[in-house]
Design a protein around this motif. Structure first.
Motif, short mmCIF file in Angstrom:
data_model
loop_
_atom_site.label_atom_id
_atom_site.label_comp_id
_atom_site.label_asym_id
_atom_site.label_seq_id
_atom_site.Cartn_x
_atom_site.Cartn_y
_atom_site.Cartn_z
N GLY A 86 146.02 12.89 46.03
CA GLY A 86 146.31 12.24 46.99
C GLY A 86 144.50 12.27 47.69
N ILE A 145 141.09 10.67 47.27
CA ILE A 145 141.37 9.53 46.98
C ILE A 145 141.52 9.05 48.79
CG2 ILE A 145 142.95 7.12 46.95
CD1 ILE A 145 144.63 9.28 44.60
N PHE A 161 138.29 7.22 50.29
CA PHE A 161 138.67 5.80 50.92
C PHE A 161 137.45 5.52 51.69
CE2 PHE A 161 141.27 3.56 54.11
CZ PHE A 161 141.04 2.02 52.70
N MET A 186 134.35 3.78 50.02
CA MET A 186 134.78 2.65 49.57
C MET A 186 133.70 1.85 49.82
SD MET A 186 138.16 2.81 47.15
CE MET A 186 138.90 0.99 48.60
N TYR A 203 132.48 4.30 45.12
CA TYR A 203 133.76 3.70 44.48
C TYR A 203 134.20 4.56 43.71
CZ TYR A 203 131.53 2.70 40.32
OH TYR A 203 131.58 3.04 38.71
N SER A 253 136.50 7.90 45.41
CA SER A 253 138.15 7.49 45.61
C SER A 253 139.45 7.18 43.80
CB SER A 253 138.58 5.90 46.11
OG SER A 253 139.00 6.79 47.73
N VAL A 254 137.74 6.67 42.98
CA VAL A 254 138.54 5.56 42.41
C VAL A 254 138.94 6.65 40.71
CG1 VAL A 254 138.06 3.89 40.05
CG2 VAL A 254 137.24 2.99 42.22
N GLY A 273 142.06 8.43 41.75
CA GLY A 273 143.54 7.32 41.21
C GLY A 273 143.58 7.09 40.11
N LEU A 274 142.63 7.56 39.29
CA LEU A 274 142.81 6.27 37.41
C LEU A 274 143.33 7.87 36.59
CD1 LEU A 274 139.10 4.84 36.51
CD2 LEU A 274 141.95 4.11 36.73
#
Lengths: 321, 296
Positions: free
Chosen positions: B247, B250, B254, B257, B262, B265-266, B269-270
């Motif tokens: 968290g 990410i 942010f 982004m 990207y 964060s991305v 997140g994945l």
């Protein structure tokens, strides 16, 4: 009926009182607000004065009674940061949050009911299975992650929608509204969709399960044998019967939409009370935290109470318990 | 009905039932791979992301697949401090999984004891415990966790406590429900007539019979704990910056982004998604396998 109402009302008040106790111990008794309020380098007299002004020198139970007395008079104390009454501060932000939450709920219901009906009536179809698979994602993906992806796709990559803020607002009856301007609507789409996805999945699943069960009932078979048109069977005979549990859930879930708005508002810089609470947690602004919590709890209890009462009115079988 | 079929060991039967669903196997594979990667992170990660000396600002925000000053390719790019995103994810997974599993285990024990006690004791104690649980369950877990973290302050321990307090109620309700159904069975009467000590009645007789639904709730709750912790950390009120979880990673990405970077964060997140979905798939199948009503 009035006895039932009184009982439920008593239980609701008891729950409020328990929560006030929990919130008080949670927020006031743990941690030391004095460290936040006063510059440690300040001179001893000022420190003592401030402590006395906020009543931190009193025993804990006196502080609690003061706090309770304030609550009953609608006084949650003044924000340490803004030096404004905490309740007024939250009331200012409430319309933005309600606008977001209501729009999200609307999206969830308007899309969820038909999709759920379709998935329940034609469970073998490929699109129906797609809907159900998507609803699993809607359940398990964390809200904040979906929000980020929405921004990445629709704001950064495609550039279709704005990534944050409320846009242009119109003042109606002294309340700022975004949904009445085109720009405001554009700003509303992404956050409302983000907030709606979880509830959308829930409504799809509920509707699907309900309609599958109902379509096997005798009265549906009878209607079919009588030659009633299929559309009428679904809408008039089946839908009516599954609506009661769905309405219940929609009511109960509204509270959690407001709670989850904390996440969505932070991501989309939506100026509602969710952002306010996160900021007040970070600045240790206790009165605002307490006011927010007590308001949300009161809302939950009120919603539960009204759903109970409504269900009793709708379903005569519950009345004689 | 052959009647005299060779006895199959329970573990084998369980596995055959579980393996019936391809999706559940996929979920299990995901979870195993991710957990292994997290456990072995110090050995398989290309870089120790928290060793400040090993970081170079020259490597900041490199897109995925670029070679950095360390002489190796950053498969998933680098973040604003020049940290290899893949390494940060592997170490972040450790934090996320540790916090969620610790919270889940404590909540399981606490909730089970509360639920069993309430069901076994009955009367006023049952009323008091279960009303409190009901009150808690009427509020979303994320809200409770948020409040507690706000009250307790930041830190690993505080986050675990908040998660436990927000989640024990699910276990208590499940344990209470299952135990209420079991407590009037003959074997419980027998245990009571034998005047076995209460602890033995509860732990040796009642507990094994209420365990299956608890296991299912535990898997789902660990997934929820991971999601809640990630949300808290994303909001900046969860794990401290010194122990970044997925968290936190990410959240750090942010701000970049919006300018098109990207990957910061991305990819974390994945990883988070794969973990949560994997656990949920396993939990779904466990629910079916452990449900006696669905047994053929």
């Amino acid at each position: 009926m009035s006895l039932f109402l009184l009982k439920r009302l008593g239980a609701a008040l008891l729950a409020m009182w328990v929560m006030s106790l929990l919130v008080f111990t949670g927020v006031f008794a743990i941690g030391n607000p004095i460290d936040v309020l006063i510059n440690p380098a300040a001179d001893q007299r000022i420190i003592a004065e401030t402590i006395a002004r906020y009543g931190f020198d009193q025993p804990l139970w006196v502080q609690y009674l003061r706090f309770l007395n304030g609550l009953l008079h609608g006084d949650f104390g003044r924000s340490f940061v803004f030096n404004e009454p905490a309740l007024a501060l939250i009331a200012q932000k409430l319309p933005a949050t309600l606008e977001l939450a209501l729009t999200a709920m609307l999206i969830a219901v308007v899309l969820g009911l038909p999709l759920g009906l379709y998935a329940g009536l034609r469970p073998k179809d490929l699109p129906a299975q797609g809907i159900m698979a998507a609803s699993i994602f809607g359940f398990s993906l964390p809200t904040f992650w979906v929000g980020l992806m929405l921004i990445l796709v629709f704001s950064v990559e495609l550039g279709w929608l704005p990534s944050g803020g409320r846009g242009e607002t119109v003042v109606v009856f002294g309340i700022e509204c975004s949904f009445l301007t085109v720009d405001g609507l554009y700003h509303l789409i992404l956050p409302a969709t983000n907030l709606a996805l979880f509830k959308l999945s829930l409504i799809i699943r509920l509707t699907r399960a309900g309609i599958r069960e109902t379509m096997l009932q005798d009265y549906v078979k009878f209607a079919r044998a009588k030659g009633v048109k299929p559309a009428r069977i679904v809408v008039v005979h089946a839908l009516r019967n599954i609506l009661i549990p769905i309405v219940t859930v929609i009511g109960l879930e509204f509270g959690s939409v407001v709670a989850f708005a904390v996440v969505t508002e932070t991501i989309f810089s939506w100026p509602g009370m969710g952002r306010l609470i996160i900021e007040s947690i970070q600045t240790l602004d206790r009165p605002v935290m307490v006011a927010y919590l007590m308001l949300v709890v009161a809302m939950f209890i009120l919603i539960n109470l009204s759903v109970d009462v409504l269900n009793t009115l709708l379903d005569p079988r519950l009345r004689h318990r | 009905m052959s009647g005299l079929a060779r006895p199959v060991s329970p573990a084998r039967m369980f596995w055959t039932d579980f393996a019936e669903s391809r999706l559940a196997l996929l979920g299990l594979a995901l979870v195993v791979v991710i957990v292994l990667a997290a456990v072995t992170a110090p050995w398989i990660a290309p870089q120790n992301p928290y060793d400040q000396a090993g970081l170079s600002l020259l490597d900041a925000r490199l897109p995925p697949g670029t070679e950095g000053s360390g002489g190796y390719v950053h498969l998933l790019g680098t973040d604003a401090a020049g940290r290899d995103v893949l390494s940060a994810i592997l170490f972040g997974l450790r934090t996320s999984i540790f916090v969620a599993v610790a919270a889940g285990a404590v909540a399981l024990c606490l909730g089970t004891v509360a639920g069993l006690f309430a069901a076994w004791r009955g009367g006023l104690a049952e009323q008091a415990v279960m009303r409190l649980v009901d009150l808690q369950l009427s509020l979303p877990a994320i809200l409770l966790a948020l409040v507690l973290v706000a009250a307790l302050g930041q830190g690993t321990q505080q986050v675990v406590i908040a998660l436990v307090a927000a989640q024990y109620a699910y276990f208590a309700r499940t344990a209470h429900g299952a135990a209420s159904a079991e407590r009037h069975r003959d074997y419980m009467d027998a245990a009571r007539v034998l005047a076995l000590p209460p602890a033995r009645q509860m732990l040796r007789h009642l507990l094994p019979n209420v365990l299956p639904p608890l296991i299912v709730v535990a898997t789902v709750q660990v997934a929820n704990a991971i999601a809640i912790e990630a949300t808290l950390s994303f909001l900046g009120v969860g794990m401290p910056v010194t122990e970044p979880s997925l968290g936190t990673l990410i959240a750090n990405g942010f701000q970049f982004m919006l300018s098109g970077r990207y990957w910061i964060s991305v990819y974390p997140g994945l990883a988070l998604l794969a973990l949560i979905i994997g656990i949920n798939l396993v939990g779904d199948q466990l629910r079916d396998v452990l449900n006696p009503r669905l047994r053929k």
